[in-house]
Design an enzyme around this catalytic site. Structure first.
Site, PDB file in Angstrom:
ATOM      1  N   LEU A 195       7.195  16.421   5.713  1.00 15.89           N
ATOM      2  CA  LEU A 195       7.581  15.439   4.721  1.00 15.89           C
ATOM      3  C   LEU A 195       7.580  14.063   5.508  1.00 15.89           C
ATOM      4  O   LEU A 195       8.560  14.052   6.288  1.00 15.89           O
ATOM      5  CB  LEU A 195       9.028  15.863   4.157  1.00 15.89           C
ATOM      6  CG  LEU A 195       9.168  17.081   3.510  1.00 15.89           C
ATOM      7  CD1 LEU A 195      10.668  17.267   3.040  1.00 15.89           C
ATOM      8  CD2 LEU A 195       8.240  17.490   2.693  1.00 15.89           C
ATOM      9  N   GLY A 231       4.859   8.831   8.594  1.00 17.26           N
ATOM     10  CA  GLY A 231       5.073   7.104   9.017  1.00 17.26           C
ATOM     11  C   GLY A 231       4.753   7.311  10.417  1.00 17.26           C
ATOM     12  O   GLY A 231       3.812   8.081  10.902  1.00 17.26           O
ATOM     13  N   VAL A 285      19.088  11.843  17.507  1.00 14.51           N
ATOM     14  CA  VAL A 285      19.798  11.172  18.470  1.00 14.51           C
ATOM     15  C   VAL A 285      18.940  11.073  19.847  1.00 14.51           C
ATOM     16  O   VAL A 285      18.665  12.295  20.295  1.00 14.51           O
ATOM     17  CB  VAL A 285      21.363  11.894  18.987  1.00 14.51           C
ATOM     18  CG1 VAL A 285      22.200  10.922  20.124  1.00 14.51           C
ATOM     19  CG2 VAL A 285      21.964  11.922  17.588  1.00 14.51           C
ATOM     20  N   GLY A 292       8.318  -5.960  19.110  1.00 15.88           N
ATOM     21  CA  GLY A 292       8.375  -4.843  18.465  1.00 15.88           C
ATOM     22  C   GLY A 292       9.617  -3.796  18.891  1.00 15.88           C
ATOM     23  O   GLY A 292       9.659  -2.649  18.176  1.00 15.88           O
ATOM     24  N   LYS A 348      24.736   8.071  15.122  1.00 13.14           N
ATOM     25  CA  LYS A 348      24.542   9.134  16.193  1.00 13.14           C
ATOM     26  C   LYS A 348      25.837   9.419  16.923  1.00 13.14           C
ATOM     27  O   LYS A 348      26.035  10.617  17.266  1.00 13.14           O
ATOM     28  CB  LYS A 348      23.505   8.301  17.366  1.00 13.14           C
ATOM     29  CG  LYS A 348      22.211   7.931  16.804  1.00 13.14           C
ATOM     30  CD  LYS A 348      21.483   7.131  17.558  1.00 13.14           C
ATOM     31  CE  LYS A 348      20.099   6.719  17.048  1.00 13.14           C
ATOM     32  NZ  LYS A 348      19.352   5.766  17.810  1.00 13.14           N
ATOM     33  N   GLY A 396      10.562   5.348  19.534  1.00 10.93           N
ATOM     34  CA  GLY A 396       9.173   5.324  19.367  1.00 10.93           C
ATOM     35  C   GLY A 396       8.707   6.628  18.781  1.00 10.93           C
ATOM     36  O   GLY A 396       8.937   7.755  18.834  1.00 10.93           O
TER      37      GLY A 396
END
Lengths: 430, 430
Positions: B11, B14, B134, B189, B207, B306
């Site tokens: 699901l 991205g 986390v 970024g 977290k 990342g």
């Protein structure tokens, strides 16, 4: 909660074993809640009965017949903290045949017979866990086996022996020589009466074999690991490292080549830049640096030894195998499915730092440079210093095979104008 | 190897999802060998079909009906990397009802509804893993759940947000102010267009809730976490820290009191001594420091975010849940069995560093000291500097409750001779 308590046989009641027994007793309620069943000691096997032991356990648990203990039909888990190859290996195999899962801290045994033990565990449908065998309390083996298992590990770089790290750390902070630092380590309890296993790198080599086997899914035994301890590290080596902004560490290095066709495992002192995360590992702490393709650079750090930290790792594994007994699950099989070739040290790629005492005359540098060129070893930096008797040439190389680098050193040694090879040390982590 | 392949529904496609799909496809053979069965993507749910995607997957796998996908009878595992509370929560619950195990990276969801999701997983006999929620790639949650589970965790101290660590690191190394450092982070970024979730500490607080819940076997939600971001940290605070041999970090701190009756969870900037292992965590790296009774001080370090590192953590969990599907095992239940009280921030024990602009006259120090005494807050150091308009008083306290410390600051603010409270920062790690 499950009604039937789980029975645990403890083999060994030394520094680690007594702490395991103590924790199992004093934290029994918490363990029970986390496992889903109560856990009870079925027995504690020791070499000599009748010793006074300050433990909150029923004295009737002690037995000198370990084989009888692991063969009892109601034993679910055997915790082996005796150490050494035999009788530990035979007892573990007997326990597995009896259907008991195994938790051990025995690095020598795993480094030597890991593959056989895993095969036996697979055959008898039991678990085999040994977190405490490497890097004491630090959860490292389980993450390698179970968290990083979706990734490709490229390199494992570790400080896995607290005794030698303490000694080297002292040499770095006080300028002391090896013997003096070893004496201090012994006095403070960081080194044993006979420190050979630690200072000659045997302990670190066993751990490197275990790490390489798990990281690369390949059988790597202690005999496959190139081993060099710290007894030849001098105060002068440590000072040279400092001048270069580096620190000397005893490193366990496990690598796979680019094409993932062969692996190397080695233990030796090396210069490490002070900016490297491992350089800041002080005293008797351990740390292991893992480079994976997807995860990138991970570091695990913590106490590498000691009764209580090691017992913590044993208890973590104990809870895991007990949970499996309750749920009917099993740990994933550890297999050497990748079956990569284990290369010899000569193929390892590394860098050298070489200190030469040379004749104070023109042309020496040219001769030295020519030898490097003929060996196909590229020089990164050269420093010439001193006059007359003190004339010195210090060379730091680029990366090359260890065979080419050590071949170069031998040819330099033979040069008439090189009076002595004062020191040779590998350079890592740049 | 098992004959029937395992079917995985993904699901989200991205940054993380596309990397998960890529790795599942390019490393399918390795995954299969490590799991004991082949793993196949059953489908990839996205919001909008028809987008060009550079992935080595069958385009027919894409669907815009996520609910249909997770309800298919042959789906074994659902990987949720959409994020946010809904529709992720409903989809995960539907998947669990359908007998699928769950791997997710969704910290907001776990921090809010972790207890409910774990109860549902228990009820339907499936696994729920969220290592990627986390500290990105760093194996941390699984070690907490499964390795340190034989121990008692006392304290978790972490740098768990890469954006804010990058900003603070830049402020420390360049002397830049917050806005300037944030601009640089955005350009490179490390910060999103709307950086609120990161710089206001929402990400770190979620977290912290997850870490506290796992460490202390107690239900802690994001709402229970005291939260303060870094928007008020000034270049001057960073300079003050440097003078003290410290560095400013955004810390997530989870603690249990001595008697193990209550827990606190908080996120706020704090000064940390440069000798602390966490102080050396640079740029966008994360690190979490865990103190346990038996294991002692452990640190876990690595890339916190990342696409590829996070995907690595997702894949690690995926292998674990797939192995359980093959072996019939199950992850241990995560329960809040300890059910400790979650205390308010006022009860947290910490230290303050307070900078006051004061009138340059006699008696100011005495007045200030009296207020501390009346609040029962002990002073560790005082430094007076400057003349006239620049007269400054800097106080570092000993440990006290946050309520006593903040009460002291309010009373100082009201003193006529205190022109302004220039800065207040907590001090940790000593």
């Amino acid at each position: 909660m499950s009604e039937r308590p789980l029975k645990v046989a403890l083999l060994g009641c030394g520094v680690v074993g007594s702490e395991v027994a103590r924790l199992m007793t004093t934290t029994a309620d918490d363990l029970g809640a986390r496992i889903g069943a109560r856990v009870e000691l079925a027995g504690i096997a020791v070499r000599r009965l009748g010793r006074a032991r300050d433990l909150p356990v029923d004295p009737a648990l002690f037995t000198s017949d370990a084989h009888e203990l692991v063969s009892r039909p109601d034993v679910d888990v055997v915790v082996e903290v005796i150490g050494g190859i035999e009788p530990a290996r035979s007892l573990i195999l007997a326990a597995m045949e009896n259907g008991a899962s195994i938790v051990t801290a025995n690095k020598a045994l795993l480094a030597e017979h890991g593959a056989q033990l895993h095969a036996a565990a697979e055959k008898h449908g039991v678990d085999l866990y040994y977190e405490a065998a490497v890097a004491g309390a630090i959860p490292l083996l389980r993450p390698l086996r179970e968290s990083l298992v979706g990734d490709k590990v490229k390199r494992v770089l570790g400080i896995v022996n607290g005794t030698t790290n303490f000694i080297l750390d002292r040499m770095d902070s006080t300028g002391a020589g090896f013997d003096e630092a070893l004496d201090e380590a012994t006095e403070l309890g960081y080194a044993e009466a006979d420190p050979t296993a630690d200072v000659e790198g045997f302990d670190a080599a066993a751990k490197a074999a275990i790490l390489a086997s798990l990281a690369f899914h390949t059988k790597v035994t202690a005999a496959d690991v190139y081993r060099e301890g710290i007894t030849q590290v001098s105060a002068s080596d440590v000072a040279s490292a400092r001048e270069m902004g580096s620190v000397v560490k005893l490193l366990a290095i496990c690598e796979v080549d680019e094409a993932r066709e062969s692996v190397t495992a080695r233990v030796h002192p090396a210069m490490l830049p002070r900016t490297h995360p491992l350089a800041g590992v002080r005293e008797a702490y351990n740390a292991v640096f893992v480079e994976s393709e997807a995860a990138g650079r991970l570091m695990f750090y913590g106490p590498g030894a000691g009764g209580t930290p090691t017992a913590s790792a044993v208890l973590g594994d104990l809870v895991a195998v007990c949970r499996n007994k309750v749920n009917g699950g099993r740990a994933p099989a550890v297999s050497a499915y990748a079956d990569l070739r284990v290369s010899a040290m000569g193929e390892a790629r590394t860098r050298y730092h070489i200190s030469l005492d040379v004749d104070d005359k023109a042309g020496v540098l040219a001769q030295v440079a020519l030898i490097f060129a003929q060996q196909d070893v590229s020089i990164q930096t050269v420093r010439q210093s001193g006059r007359g008797e003190d004339a010195r040439l210090v060379v730091a190389t680029h990366v090359a095979t260890d065979a080419a680098l050590s071949g170069t050193v031998e040819r330099l040694r033979a040069l008439p104008t090189v009076r002595a090879v004062a020191s040779v040390m590998r350079v890592e982590g740049e």
